[in-house]
Scaffold this motif. Sequence first.
Motif, mmCIF file in Angstrom:
data_model
loop_
_atom_site.group_PDB
_atom_site.id
_atom_site.type_symbol
_atom_site.label_atom_id
_atom_site.label_comp_id
_atom_site.label_asym_id
_atom_site.label_seq_id
_atom_site.Cartn_x
_atom_site.Cartn_y
_atom_site.Cartn_z
ATOM 1 N N GLY A 124 -11.528 3.033 9.345
ATOM 2 C CA GLY A 124 -11.977 3.211 7.979
ATOM 3 C C GLY A 124 -10.849 3.420 6.998
ATOM 4 N N THR A 125 -9.612 3.208 7.403
ATOM 5 C CA THR A 125 -8.465 3.428 6.528
ATOM 6 C C THR A 125 -7.571 2.201 6.563
ATOM 7 O OG1 THR A 125 -8.499 5.786 7.005
ATOM 8 C CG2 THR A 125 -6.481 4.894 6.055
ATOM 9 N N ILE A 126 -7.122 1.788 5.399
ATOM 10 C CA ILE A 126 -6.167 0.685 5.341
ATOM 11 C C ILE A 126 -4.854 1.232 4.786
ATOM 12 C CG2 ILE A 126 -5.586 -1.503 4.263
ATOM 13 C CD1 ILE A 126 -8.431 -2.283 4.367
ATOM 14 N N ASP A 127 -3.865 1.306 5.622
ATOM 15 C CA ASP A 127 -2.537 1.714 5.204
ATOM 16 C C ASP A 127 -1.802 0.459 4.763
ATOM 17 O OD1 ASP A 127 0.248 2.344 5.188
ATOM 18 O OD2 ASP A 127 -0.206 4.138 6.358
ATOM 19 N N VAL A 128 -1.531 0.353 3.463
ATOM 20 C CA VAL A 128 -0.965 -0.868 2.911
ATOM 21 C C VAL A 128 0.388 -1.194 3.545
ATOM 22 C CG1 VAL A 128 -0.201 -2.007 0.805
ATOM 23 C CG2 VAL A 128 -2.212 -0.539 0.756
ATOM 24 N N LEU A 129 1.183 -0.192 3.788
ATOM 25 C CA LEU A 129 2.486 -0.427 4.408
ATOM 26 C C LEU A 129 2.324 -0.984 5.813
ATOM 27 C CD1 LEU A 129 5.536 -0.272 4.239
ATOM 28 C CD2 LEU A 129 5.417 2.113 5.024
ATOM 29 N N ALA A 373 3.312 -2.567 -0.891
ATOM 30 C CA ALA A 373 3.541 -1.803 0.332
ATOM 31 C C ALA A 373 4.354 -0.532 0.103
ATOM 32 C CB ALA A 373 4.246 -2.683 1.359
ATOM 33 N N TYR A 374 5.038 -0.436 -1.028
ATOM 34 C CA TYR A 374 5.916 0.704 -1.268
ATOM 35 C C TYR A 374 5.451 1.567 -2.436
ATOM 36 C CZ TYR A 374 8.573 -2.321 1.765
ATOM 37 O OH TYR A 374 8.938 -3.139 2.816
ATOM 38 N N GLY A 375 4.169 1.405 -2.807
ATOM 39 C CA GLY A 375 3.587 2.277 -3.817
ATOM 40 C C GLY A 375 3.775 1.833 -5.249
ATOM 41 N N THR A 376 4.371 0.681 -5.493
ATOM 42 C CA THR A 376 4.554 0.177 -6.856
ATOM 43 C C THR A 376 3.242 -0.428 -7.357
ATOM 44 O OG1 THR A 376 6.854 -0.357 -6.357
ATOM 45 C CG2 THR A 376 5.893 -1.359 -8.331
ATOM 46 N N PRO A 377 2.789 -0.046 -8.565
ATOM 47 C CA PRO A 377 1.521 -0.583 -9.084
ATOM 48 C C PRO A 377 1.549 -2.107 -9.169
ATOM 49 C CG PRO A 377 2.226 1.297 -10.392
ATOM 50 C CD PRO A 377 3.368 0.962 -9.474
ATOM 51 N N VAL A 378 0.412 -2.716 -8.846
ATOM 52 C CA VAL A 378 0.252 -4.172 -8.896
ATOM 53 C C VAL A 378 -0.868 -4.494 -9.876
ATOM 54 C CG1 VAL A 378 -0.410 -6.227 -7.597
ATOM 55 C CG2 VAL A 378 1.060 -4.510 -6.544
ATOM 56 N N TYR A 379 -0.583 -5.342 -10.849
ATOM 57 C CA TYR A 379 -1.601 -5.728 -11.825
ATOM 58 C C TYR A 379 -2.707 -6.533 -11.153
ATOM 59 C CZ TYR A 379 1.802 -4.485 -15.451
ATOM 60 O OH TYR A 379 2.701 -3.827 -16.245
ATOM 61 N N TYR A 380 -3.904 -6.447 -11.720
ATOM 62 C CA TYR A 380 -5.037 -7.227 -11.223
ATOM 63 C C TYR A 380 -4.709 -8.712 -11.311
ATOM 64 C CZ TYR A 380 -9.897 -8.803 -10.784
ATOM 65 O OH TYR A 380 -11.052 -9.419 -10.383
ATOM 66 N N TYR A 422 4.664 -13.105 0.415
ATOM 67 C CA TYR A 422 4.736 -11.847 -0.334
ATOM 68 C C TYR A 422 6.205 -11.539 -0.604
ATOM 69 C CZ TYR A 422 -0.115 -11.252 1.006
ATOM 70 O OH TYR A 422 -1.455 -11.448 1.175
ATOM 71 N N GLY A 423 6.455 -10.834 -1.678
ATOM 72 C CA GLY A 423 7.834 -10.550 -2.047
ATOM 73 C C GLY A 423 8.498 -11.777 -2.636
ATOM 74 N N GLN A 424 9.799 -11.798 -2.627
ATOM 75 C CA GLN A 424 10.548 -12.891 -3.232
ATOM 76 C C GLN A 424 10.630 -14.085 -2.281
ATOM 77 O OE1 GLN A 424 14.349 -11.735 -4.754
ATOM 78 N NE2 GLN A 424 13.462 -10.595 -6.456
ATOM 79 N N CYS A 425 10.596 -15.258 -2.876
ATOM 80 C CA CYS A 425 10.702 -16.489 -2.082
ATOM 81 C C CYS A 425 12.157 -16.853 -1.827
ATOM 82 C CB CYS A 425 10.003 -17.647 -2.833
ATOM 83 S SG CYS A 425 8.215 -17.436 -2.935
#
Length: 425
Positions: A124-129, A373-380, A422-425
């Motif tokens: 029941g938990t999703i750890d993004v990292l 994954a590191y807690g930085t806000p992501v826009y919708y 994900y991240g930089q290409c």
Amino acid sequence: MANTSSITHNYKQVWIPLSRYNTIARIMSCKFIFRRRRQLCCFVIAMLLVYFTLALFMGEQKSHITVKKRHHHRHHRKVPRILGNVNGTVKGAVNGTKSHKGGKIKPPIRRKKPNIMESVLNNGTIDVLKVFKSIHQNWTFNATAAEEFRLLTENGCNTSETFLVTKRTVKINDTLPYEAEKDRQWNVTSNVLNRIPRESPYKWTSFKKCSIVGSSGILLGSKCGKQIDSSDFVVRFNFAKIRNFEEDVGSKTSLMTCNPSVFEKNYYGLAENMTEQFRKDVLTEYGNTTIYIPAFCNSLGNQLSFRAQDVLNSTSVRILFPNPLHMISVKSFWKLRGVGGLHLSSGLLLFTTFLSLCQEIHLYGYWPFIEDAYGTPVYYHYFDSPDTVHRLARLQGRYHNMPAELMSMINLHNRGIIRLHYGQC
């Protein structure tokens, strides 16, 4: 001796004074009731008023208690279904498991030897990292696995035959269901036949590399524009903005999906004073593209979709309508594999569709969390303003099971069937 009369009661003789007997007889007679009907009616009305007053009072008290409980649960539950907390976790995102005191979560029954992502979901938990780390970084394309999965989806969804509404898939007077309204249907009229092609323009086409570009803010700073534009076919969603974001999202657009609600929201239902602006925006931003509009998803989208087609009729832009039977089959395909939700996301729908059209699929901007994954806000959306960063938590869980969809995408990525970026290409 007093004047008396006898009556039999319970097999015994009881002597009652005659005057009292006459009184009882009068009470039991209709004549007495008729004479007292005014008093009786007033009494009944008074009792009914008292009854309804008490019922109304008790109903208001019950409603107040219910609302208070809902208010309490809304403001005191640990984390909403798809809302990440400051540590980058999402609790109850898939199974809806509630948190208990002390931060403990009651795990459901597990299968033997679950993999890492199944363990995350079942708890029941999703750890993004943890989700991010589970994505294999050293990805290589597995042509054999990709072909096997392509055949699996083709057998389940019959994409090559039913992908679009064409003159080969429907005939006049046919009756087909709406994808989102099981109890309603639409009839194929001559007007519909005049708006659809004879056959799918992609029927005999196969693309080597396709890029499906989502709109998540995870794309900001990725510098994936050149890599996306190098693809043979590029899919985008809901008129996502390109101008000023080319470095991160590219500029090439082969197919643009559009929910009819976008016409209502951004162009006031394509009113007369907005048609020119709509035509200009499409041609300036996306050029000679193809627009994919689910006109037969529900009954409200028909007229808006046809209106958009009429506005763009004099341009080189082509309008295509997906077949609701194909949309239903894709939804069933993924439901059997544990991906439910009220609707599939457009990303999962188009990815499943283009498995039959593309040899290799790359997926960008598909991130259903409000933090990376590191807690930085992501826009919708990558083109949103900072004040919309939490729209994902409010809107996404209402229609799509995005975390479960992402788990499926990660599984396919790790098997070399598709490539997640994900991240930089």
